[in-house]
Design a protein around this motif. Structure first.
Motif, PDB file in Angstrom:
ATOM      1  N   LEU A   1      62.603  82.406 -30.643  1.00  0.00           N
ATOM      2  CA  LEU A   1      62.608  83.580 -29.562  1.00  0.00           C
ATOM      3  C   LEU A   1      62.081  83.180 -28.249  1.00  0.00           C
ATOM      4  O   LEU A   1      61.008  82.361 -28.293  1.00  0.00           O
ATOM      5  N   GLY A   2      62.696  83.457 -26.979  1.00  0.00           N
ATOM      6  CA  GLY A   2      62.112  82.954 -25.953  1.00  0.00           C
ATOM      7  C   GLY A   2      60.567  83.858 -25.628  1.00  0.00           C
ATOM      8  O   GLY A   2      60.648  84.999 -25.950  1.00  0.00           O
ATOM      9  N   THR A   3      59.747  83.126 -25.166  1.00  0.00           N
ATOM     10  CA  THR A   3      58.378  83.713 -25.088  1.00  0.00           C
ATOM     11  C   THR A   3      58.379  85.157 -24.084  1.00  0.00           C
ATOM     12  O   THR A   3      57.608  85.920 -24.075  1.00  0.00           O
ATOM     13  N   GLU A   4      59.503  85.003 -23.170  1.00  0.00           N
ATOM     14  CA  GLU A   4      59.556  86.159 -22.065  1.00  0.00           C
ATOM     15  C   GLU A   4      60.464  86.978 -22.643  1.00  0.00           C
ATOM     16  O   GLU A   4      60.716  88.147 -21.780  1.00  0.00           O
ATOM     17  N   SER A   5      61.016  87.118 -23.716  1.00  0.00           N
ATOM     18  CA  SER A   5      61.991  88.075 -23.978  1.00  0.00           C
ATOM     19  C   SER A   5      60.954  89.344 -24.623  1.00  0.00           C
ATOM     20  O   SER A   5      59.962  89.306 -25.234  1.00  0.00           O
ATOM     21  N   GLN A   6      61.724  90.507 -24.442  1.00  0.00           N
ATOM     22  CA  GLN A   6      61.255  91.931 -24.739  1.00  0.00           C
ATOM     23  C   GLN A   6      60.936  91.672 -26.358  1.00  0.00           C
ATOM     24  O   GLN A   6      59.991  92.577 -26.888  1.00  0.00           O
ATOM     25  N   THR A   7      61.655  90.954 -27.231  1.00  0.00           N
ATOM     26  CA  THR A   7      61.791  91.224 -28.467  1.00  0.00           C
ATOM     27  C   THR A   7      60.441  90.339 -28.906  1.00  0.00           C
ATOM     28  O   THR A   7      59.720  90.918 -29.825  1.00  0.00           O
TER      29      THR A   7
ATOM     30  N   GLY B   1      55.677  77.581 -29.189  1.00  0.00           N
ATOM     31  CA  GLY B   1      56.206  76.049 -29.133  1.00  0.00           C
ATOM     32  C   GLY B   1      56.902  75.674 -27.880  1.00  0.00           C
ATOM     33  O   GLY B   1      57.062  76.718 -27.172  1.00  0.00           O
ATOM     34  N   GLY B   2      57.310  74.784 -27.995  1.00  0.00           N
ATOM     35  CA  GLY B   2      58.236  74.243 -26.703  1.00  0.00           C
ATOM     36  C   GLY B   2      57.730  74.139 -25.588  1.00  0.00           C
ATOM     37  O   GLY B   2      58.106  74.862 -24.453  1.00  0.00           O
ATOM     38  N   ALA B   3      56.472  73.737 -25.283  1.00  0.00           N
ATOM     39  CA  ALA B   3      55.579  73.879 -24.072  1.00  0.00           C
ATOM     40  C   ALA B   3      55.313  75.197 -23.495  1.00  0.00           C
ATOM     41  O   ALA B   3      55.509  75.412 -22.434  1.00  0.00           O
ATOM     42  N   GLY B   4      55.349  76.213 -24.616  1.00  0.00           N
ATOM     43  CA  GLY B   4      55.265  77.746 -24.280  1.00  0.00           C
ATOM     44  C   GLY B   4      56.600  78.217 -23.787  1.00  0.00           C
ATOM     45  O   GLY B   4      56.391  79.684 -23.526  1.00  0.00           O
ATOM     46  N   LEU B   5      57.800  77.687 -24.052  1.00  0.00           N
ATOM     47  CA  LEU B   5      58.994  78.298 -23.540  1.00  0.00           C
ATOM     48  C   LEU B   5      59.436  79.115 -24.747  1.00  0.00           C
ATOM     49  O   LEU B   5      60.443  80.166 -24.387  1.00  0.00           O
ATOM     50  N   PHE B   6      59.014  78.948 -26.171  1.00  0.00           N
ATOM     51  CA  PHE B   6      59.387  79.788 -27.320  1.00  0.00           C
ATOM     52  C   PHE B   6      58.528  80.003 -28.200  1.00  0.00           C
ATOM     53  O   PHE B   6      57.373  79.429 -28.263  1.00  0.00           O
TER      54      PHE B   6
END
Length: 209
Positions: free
Chosen positions: A51-57, A142-147
């Motif tokens: 999941l993307g870190t900024e997602s509501q999920t 992970g992903g440098a904070g992206l996911f």
């Protein structure tokens, strides 16, 4: 002997044929979010979601770990695509504003129907033939904070009767297949080629001798 020529390329995405699921989670106000996800894999009775870190999920699961993983089938692709530009996050994160818009009622926007779950608060998607009630057990950035990778334990599986081998617990793969996201295009599975040596379904459906 193969004669293919291979090129070294840098694809913008690596969705090389992954299943699409619709995740239902609980929002802070007690309403429910519905989100399409195409980064998911299973191992035993556990699933791992990307999941993307900024997602509501992702925000919901960090606070309220219950969810339903609704596995979409090919005929639902247009419903899934209706959800694609929507986000439950409000305000919409700055990095998403050029593409996404906020939508509080994603079930209505997608033309899908909520159905009560038995063990978790978020609802199932009635139109999905496979619905997995689950609980998030670990969230790993992970992903440098992206996911964030989310490990989920499956608590209960609902399967439409039409896709179950009669008298068994097995899904008939000739009657049901997942919607596949293949480099941002939607596909269904082609006709089956055969089965693995550990397939219990093949044994259950084999004609009596």
């Amino acid at each position: 002997m193969t004669t293919d020529t291979h090129l070294v390329i840098q694809p913008s995405i690596l969705y090389f044929g992954t299943p699409v699921v619709l995740l239902t989670t609980e929002n802070p106000d007690g309403t429910f979010n519905l989100a399409p996800v195409s980064s998911v894999w299973a191992l035993g009775q556990h699933l791992v979601l990307g999941l993307g870190t900024e997602s509501q999920t992702a925000r919901n699961l960090a606070e309220r770990p219950e969810l339903v993983v609704n596995v979409a089938s090919p005929e639902l692709w247009e419903h899934v695509e209706r959800l694609a530009p929507l986000t439950g996050a409000r305000p919409v994160p700055e990095t998403k504003r050029s593409v996404y818009r906020h939508e509080p009622d994603k079930f209505a926007a997608a033309g899908l129907t909520p159905a009560a779950a038995g063990l978790v608060r978020p609802p199932r998607v009635a139109e999905c033939a496979l619905q997995l009630e689950a609980r998030a057990r670990a969230l790993t950035p992970g992903g440098a904070g992206l996911f964030v990778s989310v490990e989920c334990e499956v608590l209960r599986v609902h399967a439409a009767e039409r896709v179950v081998v009669p008298g068994t617990r097995h899904i008939d793969p000739d009657l049901w297949s997942p919607l596949v996201y293949n480099f941002r295009h939607y596909h269904g599975l082609a006709p089956g080629l055969g089965h693995g040596f550990r397939s219990e379904t093949a044994r259950a459906t084999a004609p009596a001798r």
